[in-house]
Design a protein around this motif. Structure first.
Motif, PDB file in Angstrom:
ATOM      1  N   ASN A  81      26.430  60.964  91.298  1.00 53.12           N
ATOM      2  CA  ASN A  81      27.857  60.648  91.177  1.00 53.12           C
ATOM      3  C   ASN A  81      28.594  61.642  90.268  1.00 53.12           C
ATOM      4  OD1 ASN A  81      29.923  58.830  92.092  1.00 53.12           O
ATOM      5  ND2 ASN A  81      30.031  57.990  90.030  1.00 53.12           N
ATOM      6  N   GLY A  82      28.365  62.921  90.510  1.00 57.11           N
ATOM      7  CA  GLY A  82      29.107  63.966  89.805  1.00 57.11           C
ATOM      8  C   GLY A  82      28.433  64.563  88.588  1.00 57.11           C
ATOM      9  N   LEU A  83      27.322  63.997  88.131  1.00 56.72           N
ATOM     10  CA  LEU A  83      26.628  64.557  86.967  1.00 56.72           C
ATOM     11  C   LEU A  83      25.164  64.821  87.328  1.00 56.72           C
ATOM     12  CD1 LEU A  83      27.953  62.428  83.964  1.00 56.72           C
ATOM     13  CD2 LEU A  83      28.586  64.753  84.583  1.00 56.72           C
ATOM     14  N   ALA A  84      24.810  66.080  87.340  1.00 58.92           N
ATOM     15  CA  ALA A  84      23.438  66.467  87.679  1.00 58.92           C
ATOM     16  C   ALA A  84      22.448  65.779  86.742  1.00 58.92           C
ATOM     17  CB  ALA A  84      23.278  67.979  87.583  1.00 58.92           C
ATOM     18  N   ARG A  85      21.343  65.347  87.295  1.00 53.65           N
ATOM     19  CA  ARG A  85      20.205  64.728  86.606  1.00 53.65           C
ATOM     20  C   ARG A  85      20.418  63.250  86.297  1.00 53.65           C
ATOM     21  NH1 ARG A  85      21.541  68.840  83.502  1.00 53.65           N
ATOM     22  NH2 ARG A  85      21.648  67.581  81.600  1.00 53.65           N
ATOM     23  N   ARG A  86      21.640  62.752  86.355  1.00 59.13           N
ATOM     24  CA  ARG A  86      21.925  61.346  86.068  1.00 59.13           C
ATOM     25  C   ARG A  86      21.871  60.529  87.362  1.00 59.13           C
ATOM     26  NH1 ARG A  86      27.930  59.015  85.096  1.00 59.13           N
ATOM     27  NH2 ARG A  86      28.069  59.815  87.199  1.00 59.13           N
ATOM     28  N   ARG A  87      21.529  59.258  87.217  1.00 55.30           N
ATOM     29  CA  ARG A  87      21.726  58.301  88.300  1.00 55.30           C
ATOM     30  C   ARG A  87      22.678  57.246  87.761  1.00 55.30           C
ATOM     31  NH1 ARG A  87      19.489  62.049  89.684  1.00 55.30           N
ATOM     32  NH2 ARG A  87      17.870  62.299  91.264  1.00 55.30           N
ATOM     33  N   TYR A  88      23.777  57.045  88.491  1.00 56.36           N
ATOM     34  CA  TYR A  88      24.827  56.130  88.073  1.00 56.36           C
ATOM     35  C   TYR A  88      24.762  54.862  88.914  1.00 56.36           C
ATOM     36  CZ  TYR A  88      29.514  54.186  87.476  1.00 56.36           C
ATOM     37  OH  TYR A  88      30.562  53.344  87.232  1.00 56.36           O
ATOM     38  N   CYS A  89      24.806  53.725  88.236  1.00 59.40           N
ATOM     39  CA  CYS A  89      24.772  52.427  88.904  1.00 59.40           C
ATOM     40  C   CYS A  89      25.821  51.538  88.261  1.00 59.40           C
ATOM     41  CB  CYS A  89      23.405  51.775  88.730  1.00 59.40           C
ATOM     42  SG  CYS A  89      22.042  52.836  89.199  1.00 59.40           S
ATOM     43  N   ARG A  90      26.339  50.617  89.046  1.00 52.21           N
ATOM     44  CA  ARG A  90      27.303  49.683  88.480  1.00 52.21           C
ATOM     45  C   ARG A  90      27.064  48.295  89.056  1.00 52.21           C
ATOM     46  NH1 ARG A  90      32.289  52.742  91.358  1.00 52.21           N
ATOM     47  NH2 ARG A  90      31.944  51.970  93.457  1.00 52.21           N
ATOM     48  N   ARG A  91      27.366  47.303  88.218  1.00 52.56           N
ATOM     49  CA  ARG A  91      27.211  45.906  88.623  1.00 52.56           C
ATOM     50  C   ARG A  91      28.537  45.209  88.411  1.00 52.56           C
ATOM     51  NH1 ARG A  91      25.777  40.975  86.458  1.00 52.56           N
ATOM     52  NH2 ARG A  91      25.268  41.754  84.382  1.00 52.56           N
ATOM     53  N   SER A  92      28.952  44.469  89.426  1.00 53.15           N
ATOM     54  CA  SER A  92      30.216  43.737  89.387  1.00 53.15           C
ATOM     55  C   SER A  92      29.950  42.250  89.541  1.00 53.15           C
ATOM     56  CB  SER A  92      31.142  44.225  90.504  1.00 53.15           C
ATOM     57  OG  SER A  92      31.420  45.602  90.351  1.00 53.15           O
ATOM     58  N   SER A  93      30.918  41.463  89.148  1.00 56.38           N
ATOM     59  CA  SER A  93      30.825  40.018  89.306  1.00 56.38           C
ATOM     60  C   SER A  93      30.835  39.669  90.793  1.00 56.38           C
ATOM     61  CB  SER A  93      32.009  39.336  88.617  1.00 56.38           C
ATOM     62  OG  SER A  93      32.093  37.983  89.009  1.00 56.38           O
ATOM     63  N   PRO A  94      29.880  38.867  91.242  1.00 56.02           N
ATOM     64  CA  PRO A  94      29.875  38.491  92.646  1.00 56.02           C
ATOM     65  C   PRO A  94      31.046  37.573  93.022  1.00 56.02           C
ATOM     66  CG  PRO A  94      28.087  37.392  91.471  1.00 56.02           C
ATOM     67  CD  PRO A  94      28.742  38.325  90.515  1.00 56.02           C
ATOM     68  N   THR A  95      31.645  36.914  92.038  1.00 51.97           N
ATOM     69  CA  THR A  95      32.748  35.998  92.341  1.00 51.97           C
ATOM     70  C   THR A  95      34.110  36.669  92.250  1.00 51.97           C
ATOM     71  OG1 THR A  95      32.694  35.211  90.057  1.00 51.97           O
ATOM     72  CG2 THR A  95      31.504  33.910  91.681  1.00 51.97           C
ATOM     73  N   THR A  96      34.331  37.496  91.217  1.00 51.10           N
ATOM     74  CA  THR A  96      35.651  38.106  91.032  1.00 51.10           C
ATOM     75  C   THR A  96      35.711  39.565  91.471  1.00 51.10           C
ATOM     76  OG1 THR A  96      35.203  38.876  88.781  1.00 51.10           O
ATOM     77  CG2 THR A  96      36.055  36.616  89.027  1.00 51.10           C
ATOM     78  N   GLY A  97      34.552  40.206  91.568  1.00 50.59           N
ATOM     79  CA  GLY A  97      34.520  41.632  91.881  1.00 50.59           C
ATOM     80  C   GLY A  97      34.780  42.524  90.683  1.00 50.59           C
ATOM     81  N   ALA A  98      35.056  41.941  89.522  1.00 50.98           N
ATOM     82  CA  ALA A  98      35.320  42.735  88.316  1.00 50.98           C
ATOM     83  C   ALA A  98      34.052  43.464  87.893  1.00 50.98           C
ATOM     84  CB  ALA A  98      35.799  41.834  87.184  1.00 50.98           C
ATOM     85  N   ARG A  99      34.203  44.714  87.526  1.00 50.08           N
ATOM     86  CA  ARG A  99      33.061  45.483  87.050  1.00 50.08           C
ATOM     87  C   ARG A  99      32.593  44.908  85.731  1.00 50.08           C
ATOM     88  NH1 ARG A  99      33.579  51.323  87.527  1.00 50.08           N
ATOM     89  NH2 ARG A  99      33.995  50.661  89.644  1.00 50.08           N
ATOM     90  N   LEU A 100      31.265  44.746  85.600  1.00 50.53           N
ATOM     91  CA  LEU A 100      30.664  44.188  84.394  1.00 50.53           C
ATOM     92  C   LEU A 100      29.888  45.222  83.602  1.00 50.53           C
ATOM     93  CD1 LEU A 100      29.250  40.898  85.981  1.00 50.53           C
ATOM     94  CD2 LEU A 100      31.372  41.168  84.665  1.00 50.53           C
ATOM     95  N   VAL A 101      29.096  46.047  84.323  1.00 48.27           N
ATOM     96  CA  VAL A 101      28.186  46.985  83.662  1.00 48.27           C
ATOM     97  C   VAL A 101      28.156  48.294  84.440  1.00 48.27           C
ATOM     98  CG1 VAL A 101      25.831  47.360  82.812  1.00 48.27           C
ATOM     99  CG2 VAL A 101      26.711  45.034  83.008  1.00 48.27           C
ATOM    100  N   GLN A 102      28.100  49.386  83.683  1.00 51.57           N
ATOM    101  CA  GLN A 102      27.836  50.702  84.246  1.00 51.57           C
ATOM    102  C   GLN A 102      26.576  51.223  83.576  1.00 51.57           C
ATOM    103  OE1 GLN A 102      32.121  52.467  85.209  1.00 51.57           O
ATOM    104  NE2 GLN A 102      31.702  52.507  83.038  1.00 51.57           N
ATOM    105  N   ALA A 103      25.654  51.696  84.387  1.00 49.06           N
ATOM    106  CA  ALA A 103      24.398  52.235  83.844  1.00 49.06           C
ATOM    107  C   ALA A 103      24.308  53.708  84.197  1.00 49.06           C
ATOM    108  CB  ALA A 103      23.209  51.471  84.403  1.00 49.06           C
ATOM    109  N   HIS A 104      24.015  54.500  83.190  1.00 50.78           N
ATOM    110  CA  HIS A 104      23.867  55.948  83.332  1.00 50.78           C
ATOM    111  C   HIS A 104      22.391  56.243  83.059  1.00 50.78           C
ATOM    112  CE1 HIS A 104      28.294  56.051  82.949  1.00 50.78           C
ATOM    113  NE2 HIS A 104      28.079  55.087  82.051  1.00 50.78           N
TER     114      HIS A 104
END
Length: 175
Positions: A81-104
């Motif tokens: 996702n734009g940064l070499a060597r990193r893996r980017y993941c994100r978790r959102s609320s299943p009910t609201t869709g609001a982003r909760l966590v970003q993992a780098h």
């Protein structure tokens, strides 16, 4: 994602610790440690209410092999996702869709880990820097509330300067 800056929430560190435990359970020996970074990791700093984590993975582990386990935790896997060597993941609320966590996700020893930790630690240690950063974040959010890329670009020069200062301080301390 709409940019909303929230007052500091003292539950953020506890939430980050619980999420780190989920990562440890899911990844086992592949995971070395999980760092809480970003504005939610700095006491008293207003932030977007999204936790940022750095799961540090043991050398020799293929980062992409972790995708099924990360996906099973409810994360979306976006690769580098734009940064070499990193893996980017994100978790959102299943009910609201609001982003909760970003993992780098980074491999142990990657210089990007040190950069993120140095910036976090500078903000934790220097109330003036923390205040200046909060002011900048609020300014950028007020101008780019519906454009996360422009919001990030608005902060980029300040962050790069602060990171350079933090890394110089580490070098001077010999760490």
């Amino acid at each position: 994602m709409r940019i909303e800056i929230a007052s500091y929430d003292p539950t953020w560190p506890e939430k980050a610790a619980r999420e780190a435990e989920r990562w440890k359970t899911a990844l086992g020996d592949a995971l070395i440690e999980v760092h809480h970074i970003g504005s939610t990791s700095v006491p008293n700093l207003a932030a977007k209410p999204v936790l940022d984590l750095i799961p540090v993975i043991a050398e020799g582990v293929d980062l992409d092999s972790l995708q099924p386990a990360v996906h099973a935790m409810g994360y979306q896997w976006l690769g580098e996702n734009g940064l070499a060597r990193r893996r980017y993941c994100r978790r959102s609320s299943p009910t609201t869709g609001a982003r909760l966590v970003q993992a780098h996700i980074w491999t142990e020893g990657d210089s990007e880990i040190r950069r993120h930790l140095a910036f976090r630690d500078l903000l934790r240690a220097d109330p003036l820097m923390m205040g200046a950063y909060e002011t900048l974040k609020r300014h950028c959010a007020s101008h780019f509330r519906d454009n996360s890329e422009a919001y990030c670009n608005c902060k980029a020069t300040w962050i790069a300067t602060a990171e350079a200062k933090a890394l110089r301080a580490l070098e001077e301390d010999g760490t």
